[in-house]
Design a protein around this motif. Structure first.
Motif, PDB file in Angstrom:
ATOM      1  N   VAL A  98       0.834  -1.205   0.000  1.00 19.28           N
ATOM      2  CA  VAL A  98       0.000   0.000   0.000  1.00 19.28           C
ATOM      3  C   VAL A  98       0.869   1.257   0.000  1.00 19.28           C
ATOM      4  CG1 VAL A  98      -0.240   0.261   2.501  1.00 19.28           C
ATOM      5  CG2 VAL A  98      -2.034   1.082   1.013  1.00 19.28           C
ATOM      6  N   VAL A 121      -3.206   6.143   2.316  1.00 20.16           N
ATOM      7  CA  VAL A 121      -1.943   5.401   2.364  1.00 20.16           C
ATOM      8  C   VAL A 121      -1.246   5.612   3.702  1.00 20.16           C
ATOM      9  CG1 VAL A 121       0.399   5.321   1.407  1.00 20.16           C
ATOM     10  CG2 VAL A 121      -1.572   5.333  -0.126  1.00 20.16           C
ATOM     11  N   LEU A 232      -4.798  -0.098  -1.905  1.00 17.58           N
ATOM     12  CA  LEU A 232      -5.486   0.229  -0.656  1.00 17.58           C
ATOM     13  C   LEU A 232      -6.507  -0.844  -0.283  1.00 17.58           C
ATOM     14  CD1 LEU A 232      -5.939   4.074  -1.067  1.00 17.58           C
ATOM     15  CD2 LEU A 232      -4.843   2.942   0.876  1.00 17.58           C
TER      16      LEU A 232
END
Length: 289
Positions: A98, A121, A232
């Protein structure tokens, strides 16, 4: 069904396979397992995709081959790390893509990342840091898994470029075949016939659902969403790994670990409203009796 909802389902499948794979490679050679996994994945997609491969052209074949080589390398690193560390640790560190995915997208393709995505993030990274503090894994295993996460990040970034251009089924088949061929070479010294449901069950679940169908969903979904948003949503994978590690492998997280899971989910909700709706549906779904 919306692409992000399907990606959430894929992360759940990947989460449970951490437990299965750890048990399987404890009694069966690592590279032989991975080679058979991608052989099963290739066979699963062969019938629907064989006649469509020509539509990829040379450029599509090269892109799919590169993506397949990255997949094979990433799984080799991740599974070698899983042999040496805990289920939860592997899931948590794998989730570092991520962070790496938007950075690689920026470096290689100068992809602009929105402020909400960067905040998501950041939150997901904090959550992963919380989770990383609660496991009892090994340093060598953790480093191998981290290297695998970096390879996965590059594959996700490349898929943002390739997925919209080519037939998803044909592209995924070539990915699976290339991963199988590369891992087969590495598996030659340890080739053995698998025995028992522990190994065969893990092979079938990872080959059919986690590989063939999982990466087909990724290819299709990335025709409609960005690499950063995909990464994500994929941070749910360590959350599922924690849940299944708790239920099936005896891992224990405590308040710090579960807090990390909550922060990861908050990062996804902030960066992707559609993911938020998906999480609400999951929470409201009644538990099985």
């Amino acid at each position: 069904m919306k692409p992000l909802l399907l990606l959430v389902a894929v992360t759940a499948v990947w989460g449970v396979t951490f437990v299965q794979v750890k048990d399987a490679v404890a009694i069966y050679p690592l590279f032989a397992f991975l080679a058979l996994r991608f052989a099963i994945a290739s066979c699963t997609l062969a019938v629907p995709a064989a006649t469509r491969v020509r539509s990829l052209g040379r450029a599509g074949l090269r892109g799919a081959a590169l993506a397949g080589a990255l997949l094979g390398g990433g799984y080799a690193l991740q599974t070698a790390g899983l042999e040496r560390t805990s289920v939860s640790s592997t899931g948590f560190i794998t989730g570092m893509y991520v962070v790496l995915t938007p950075l690689l997208a920026l470096v290689f393709f100068r992809t602009r990342i929105g402020a909400a995505a960067w905040c998501g993030v950041l939150l997901a990274t904090v959550g992963l840091a919380l989770l990383a503090g609660v496991h009892g894994g090994s340093a060598v295993g953790d480093l191998l898994v981290l290297a695998g996460a970096a390879v996965y990040s590059l594959q996700i970034v490349l898929m943002e470029r390739y997925a919209p251009r080519y037939d998803a089924v044909a592209f995924t088949l070539v990915e699976m075949v290339v991963a199988f061929l590369g891992l087969s070479v590495a598996a030659i010294p340890s080739a053995a016939v698998p025995h028992g449901w522990t190994v065969w069950g893990a092979l079938l679940v990872t080959g059919i659902f986690a590989s063939a169908l999982g990466f087909l969903v990724q290819t299709w979904a990335q025709r409609q969403t960005s690499a950063t948003r995909t990464a994500l949503v994929f941070t749910l994978e360590p959350v599922w790994a924690a849940i299944f590690g708790y239920w099936l492998a005896g891992d224990r997280l405590g308040a710090l670990g579960w807090g990390g899971c909550a922060v990861i989910m908050a990062g996804i909700v902030l960066a992707e409203p559609a993911a938020a709706r998906t999480l609400v549906r999951l929470v409201r779904r009644p538990s099985p009796a």
